[in-house]
Scaffold this active site. Structure first.
Site, PDB file in Angstrom:
ATOM      1  N   ASP A  58      -1.978  11.703  26.462  1.00 53.25           N
ATOM      2  CA  ASP A  58      -1.758  11.168  27.797  1.00 53.25           C
ATOM      3  C   ASP A  58      -2.285   9.742  27.857  1.00 53.25           C
ATOM      4  O   ASP A  58      -3.434   9.490  27.503  1.00 53.25           O
ATOM      5  CB  ASP A  58      -2.512  12.077  28.780  1.00 53.25           C
ATOM      6  CG  ASP A  58      -2.267  11.679  30.203  1.00 53.25           C
ATOM      7  OD1 ASP A  58      -3.046  12.100  31.062  1.00 53.25           O
ATOM      8  OD2 ASP A  58      -1.292  10.953  30.447  1.00 53.25           O
ATOM      9  N   THR A  91       1.933   6.638  33.048  1.00 54.95           N
ATOM     10  CA  THR A  91       0.947   5.611  32.667  1.00 54.95           C
ATOM     11  C   THR A  91       1.398   4.840  31.457  1.00 54.95           C
ATOM     12  O   THR A  91       1.371   3.606  31.425  1.00 54.95           O
ATOM     13  CB  THR A  91      -0.392   6.281  32.329  1.00 54.95           C
ATOM     14  OG1 THR A  91      -0.638   7.315  33.260  1.00 54.95           O
ATOM     15  CG2 THR A  91      -1.507   5.285  32.363  1.00 54.95           C
ATOM     16  N   THR A  92       1.800   5.584  30.424  1.00 54.47           N
ATOM     17  CA  THR A  92       2.236   4.920  29.202  1.00 54.47           C
ATOM     18  C   THR A  92       3.421   4.015  29.484  1.00 54.47           C
ATOM     19  O   THR A  92       3.459   2.857  29.040  1.00 54.47           O
ATOM     20  CB  THR A  92       2.634   5.963  28.147  1.00 54.47           C
ATOM     21  OG1 THR A  92       1.625   6.958  28.076  1.00 54.47           O
ATOM     22  CG2 THR A  92       2.803   5.328  26.801  1.00 54.47           C
ATOM     23  N   ASP A 396      -0.242  17.713  34.327  1.00 52.56           N
ATOM     24  CA  ASP A 396       0.929  16.848  34.412  1.00 52.56           C
ATOM     25  C   ASP A 396       2.157  17.634  34.818  1.00 52.56           C
ATOM     26  O   ASP A 396       2.980  17.169  35.615  1.00 52.56           O
ATOM     27  CB  ASP A 396       1.188  16.181  33.058  1.00 52.56           C
ATOM     28  CG  ASP A 396       0.267  14.999  32.844  1.00 52.56           C
ATOM     29  OD1 ASP A 396       0.212  14.490  31.708  1.00 52.56           O
ATOM     30  OD2 ASP A 396      -0.393  14.581  33.816  1.00 52.56           O
TER      31      ASP A 396
END
Lengths: 535, 488
Positions: A58, A91-92, A396
């Site tokens: 993550d 986020t990535t 998630d």
């Protein structure tokens, strides 16, 4: 310059140096997170100085474990972490997008373009992309009869990027059912009502959904029942332990009877409260074989525990505040703050309450409830880092399902949206823009491609071929995404790969903002307090 | 059973705590040693107040401090955040059951155990093999190593775990991650304001605390040691707020400690202002959530009375924290003593009081007196013989900074704990001494009058009766805690 007079140790970077510093920082961060993206990405094992292990795929977790010193990188990291707070994923992708925007801008700026013009182009492109997103999304039916299939596919897409296929598929049902369990009509979904509990188990990697509650503590009296069926549940926040008064008083006694009387008087108020609970138990359990369980947010001291045990009541103390809310949602009844108005209506009900002991850890299961609006996902794993990783993935997944229900829409995944948006920008929007801002739009469009490019890279495919293939299909009118096994375009709908609408929206909103701010930086001045000390 | 949960927040607090638990470990060891001095077998000192029994995953019983420690990520040095007892199976890190694809490993530099920790580990292995009957050869081997160990600790201590003999429970250790700033930057109140609330850190910390409180049958109070020199103050303040919310009737005794580095001379006016602002805000916030607050931490121990017998290097937190830890250990002794019934013998240990009683005695009913000064006399002066009666008071050194010395205190309430006085009865005595609301106080140069003098004389007489000479012990200290009415 004036700053140097004030602090001779200040470092000042001028325009192009400042720009390159920012771009390099963004690129650096992008390189770290690039390999994370997608189901073919790399999982990172972080080994600490003392041998601690953390496993993460993550982006959010990875950023938090890093020691970031560069201020630009910190700014980007903050944006990305905020992304996680707001939409729960992406986020990535945020970090990749910002990095790519900077990279593309570098090209044009090196050729002499002014950053302000680029930024204007970004603005236009951003607005156009958001409009395109509205048209591109696939509406989904939610409401009282949610489309479970779609929810499962969204959950599976997210879970497969965090865990291997088999495990991800196993968790899909659990995650969807958990969210549907806590969903209340006309209210935003409160994911805190889904508890995630974990247990260490040497060989098992097993996860199950408990429609009810799993508490991480047990009763503290050795003779209380370990297993009870058909139980009334009293959820209360009443102190059942002796508390010394605030007033400083001394007690003097001269014989044993006086001492007994003193002890009894001290305990009177607590004993009365316990007696009222016992009275209620006797009232509802008379003549049938029901049991009575008390779950208290405050403490219960040993004499009170003893009284309760003698009355056949199972009692737990110092429950988490969240568990009190969850208990009421799961078992019914209401949380009682005082024993004064106890009625059978404030009691909840559960079919089975039992205790499970693992070493010094005790777990209490409250199951077989009638109308569960709260549930627990119980994760078992052989060690802490496995459990942590599954927990992250489950969180998630829950978030993804929640977003879908609240958005009432999904986005075709596997890079389909990004390629489609890019074609839209290049083929239609660019033409409507006057002047050099066109190039800004082009930079934005190319930056969007970072997602399919990275997916291709992580699968070991040739990025050029992949992009050409995908853009070609899109120009022919087919909405396709990348098949990471074969490298060929494929239909995401058929494969069941969907992304969240709100996640994409947030990425497109926040990415260009940060990138624009960084590109417009003229000067970087480092003159902090620590630099005043003479070197 | 009256349990206490200890909470340490911040680096210097953890240094102090590390010494504190080392002392307890030492005492436990000496008490259990069959060949040890009977002086250490104190029946009425109940360590279960601050320790908890547990069970590791392999089924072995563990006895670990009832402690929650909060610090920076990476501050545990060579000790894993899972503690040292409960970690098993960490020898196979390559097991990744959850991912079928590529795994990339990023290993940070391995923190090696320093000489001290290595020697402890070695001892544990040896004890396991030879059952404690060390031969002469082993002793000489350890002799050689001892000087090296002492030197490595004197000069090379980086983390508070570097000199810790104690095994901690996994739930005891919490590292704050995701701060993205240097230790040096985390140095004022404003910086740490949101740290507790962000990222569910608060929930995790409260959960760990709950783990320890839940197993307490009847918790008597919390003992907080907070590093008040920087960003940990707001974290502690927020934590205390949630503690006072959840555990409303449990008293909190707060030691606000400052390390030597925070007293470094401030070069600019702006820095002085920032520091003063920090002090004001932090003090007001912290004191509003506890029953009694004791500021601890002198700018320089080497220039105080303690340096008469102790050789302390001010810049070395490993040195300074030891003195403060000894004082804290003394003040916490009454909490661990079993209260005696009315028929108990006076020659036994007496003076047990719980946290609530202690705080009420010193702070009184009103909350005006809730700030206390901590003094220490280390080692305690000899009380027997025709010594100057005032020598005890003269030897006391306040550990609370910015306290006026040699000042008349007409309304002081003091609690004195003295331990290490050995009598012919061969028992260690720790007794507490109260002078309630005296109208005249024991002045340095004036004969003690009134009520207090009688008690003081009694003290001297008692000690004369009981001890002919004070045999030296590992810890020998007297601490006096007094408080004054707050200036308006």
């Amino acid at each position: 310059m004036s700053l140097r007079v004030l602090n001779p140790n200040a470092e000042v970077l001028n325009k192009s140096a400042a720009l390159h510093m920012n771009i390099n920082a963004a690129k650096g961060l992008q390189d770290v997170l690039k390999t994370n993206l997608g189901p073919k990405g790399t999982i990172k094992m972080l080994v600490g100085g003392a041998g601690d292990i953390k496993l993460t795929k993550d982006g959010n977790t990875l950023l938090k474990e890093m020691q970031i010193q560069n201020p630009t990188a910190i700014m980007i990291a903050r944006t990305a972490v905020a992304q996680d707070d707001i939409s729960g994923d992406g986020t990535t992708s945020t970090v990749l997008f910002i990095g790519e925007l900077m990279k593309q801008s570098e090209r044009y700026i090196d050729e002499g373009m002014h950053p302000r013009v680029l930024v204007d182009g970004f603005e236009i492109a951003k607005r156009a992309t958001l409009q395109f997103l509205e048209k591109f999304k696939t509406p989904v039916v939610m409401g009282s009869e949610p489309d479970k299939e779609i929810l499962k596919m969204v959950a599976r897409t997210t879970l497969r990027t965090k865990l291997y296929e088999g495990l991800a598929d196993q968790l899909t049902d659990i995650v969807v059912n958990a969210v549907l369990c806590v969903q209340k009509p006309d209210e935003p979904i409160d994911l805190f009502m889904v508890e995630i509990m974990h247990m260490r188990h040497k060989f098992d990697v097993d996860t199950r959904l408990v429609e009810g509650l799993v508490l991480d503590h047990g009763s503290r009296h050795p003779d209380m029942k370990r297993r009870a069926e058909n139980c009334y549940i009293l959820t209360c926040n009443v102190s059942l332990e002796y508390e010394k008064s605030e007033i400083n008083a001394g007690f003097f006694y001269s014989n044993a009877e006086q001492r007994e009387a003193m002890v009894a008087a001290e305990r009177r108020s607590v004993d009365e409260r316990v007696k009222k609970i016992i009275e209620l138990k006797n009232k509802v359990c008379a003549g049938n074989d029901s049991n009575f369980v008390v779950i208290n947010q405050k403490g219960i001291d040993p004499p009170s525990l003893h009284l309760l045990q003698q009355a056949g009541i199972v009692a737990l103390r110092r429950a988490k505040r969240r568990n009190m809310e969850r208990l009421v949602l799961a078992c019914g009844g209401e949380a009682v703050n005082s024993v004064d108005d106890l009625t059978p209506d404030c009691l909840g009900w559960a079919g089975l309450v039992y205790e499970h002991v693992l070493g010094e850890d005790k777990y209490t299961f409250v199951e077989n409830v009638r109308h569960p609006h709260s549930c627990t996902i119980l994760i078992k794993g052989p060690n802490d880092h496995t459990i942590a990783q599954i927990k992250d993935a489950v969180r998630d997944g829950l978030r993804a399902v929640k977003n879908t229900i609240e958005d009432e829409a999904v986005i075709l995944g596997a890079g389909a949206f990004e390629v489609a948006a890019r074609q839209h920008l290049i083929n239609e929007v660019k033409k409507t823009v006057q002047g050099r801002a066109q190039l800004g739009v082009e930079a934005f469009a190319d930056a969007l491609l970072v997602v399919p490019k990275t997916l291709a890279e992580n699968s070991g495919l040739d990025t050029q071929d992949v992009i050409i293939g995908l853009t070609g299909e899109h120009d022919r009118g087919n909405i396709v995404g990348l098949n990471q096994q074969t490298g060929e375009p494929m239909d995401p709908q058929m494969e069941g790969i969907f992304d969240n609408y709100s996640v994409k929206r947030q990425i497109i909103n926040s990415g260009p903002v940060i990138a624009s701010q960084l590109l417009l930086v003229d000067e970087v001045i480092r003159a902090g307090r620590n630099m005043r000390k003479p070197t | 059973m009256r349990e206490i949960v200890t909470v340490q927040v911040g680096s210097f607090a953890n240094f102090i705590g590390s010494h504190f638990w080392n002392f307890q470990d030492e005492m436990l060891g000496l008490a259990a040693d069959p060949y040890g001095d009977p002086v250490f077998k104190i029946q009425s000192l109940n360590m279960d107040v601050i320790y908890r029994t547990g069970e590791t995953h392999q089924g072995t019983t563990s006895y670990t401090p009832r402690l929650l420690s909060i610090d920076f990520q990476g501050s545990l040095g060579s000790v894993s955040s899972k503690g040292t007892l409960y970690s098993e199976g960490s020898n196979e890190p390559s097991e990744v059951v959850t991912w079928a694809g590529h795994v990339s490993t990023h290993a940070s530099e391995l923190q090696n155990k320093n000489l001290f920790l290595q020697s402890l580990y070695q001892e544990e292995q040896d004890v396991a093999l030879t059952n404690g009957n060390n031969g002469e050869a082993k002793d000489s081997q350890h002799e050689i190593q001892d000087t090296d160990i002492v030197r490595c600790l004197d000069e090379g201590v980086q983390f508070w775990t570097d000199f810790s003999k104690v095994h901690y429970h996994p739930q005891s250790l919490y590292e704050v991650n995701g701060l993205w700033m240097d230790v040096k930057q985390f140095d004022n109140y404003g910086i740490g304001r949101d740290v507790f609330m962000e990222n569910l850190r608060g929930e995790e910390i409260c959960d760990k605390l709950r783990f320890f409180v839940e197993e307490c049958d009847h918790i008597q109070g919390f003992q907080f040691i907070v590093d008040d020199s920087g960003g940990f103050s707001p974290l502690a303040a927020d934590f205390l707020e949630s503690v006072s919310d959840e555990y409303t009737n449990t008293p909190v005794l707060l030691y606000a400690v400052r390390g030597p580095s925070s007293h470094m001379s401030l070069s600019s006016r702006k820095q002085t202002v920032v520091r003063d602002l920090h002090d004001a805000v932090s003090f007001s916030r912290l004191s509003s959530f506890c029953k009694m607050i004791v500021p601890v931490g002198l700018p320089s121990l080497s220039r105080s009375k303690t340096s008469t017998f102790l050789n302390i290097k001010d810049e070395n937190p490993y040195h300074c924290s030891a003195v403060y830890a000894a004082a804290l250990h003394s003040t916490s002794l009454p909490f661990r003593m079993e209260p005696l019934g009315p028929t108990a013998d006076l020659s036994d240990v007496f003076g047990a009081v719980d946290v609530n009683g202690f705080v009420q005695m010193l702070a009184g009913q009103s909350r005006q007196n809730m700030v206390a000064i901590l003094d220490v006399a280390m080692p305690s002066p000899c009380l027997s013989g025709k010594q100057d009666k005032q020598s005890l008071l003269r030897n006391l050194q306040p550990l609370t900074p910015e306290v006026a010395e040699d000042v008349d205190d007409l309304q002081a309430v003091e609690s004195m704990i003295m331990h290490g006085a050995i009598g012919s009865v061969q028992e260690v005595i720790a007794y507490q001494f109260l002078k309630l609301r005296m109208q005249s106080m024991v002045h340095m140069n004036v004969q003690p009058q009134g009520q207090c003098s009688a008690i003081y004389q009694q003290l001297v007489a008692l000690s004369q009766f009981l001890c002919h000479s004070l045999q030296s012990l590992v810890i020998l200290s007297a601490s006096m805690v007094s408080c004054w009415e707050a200036q308006s």
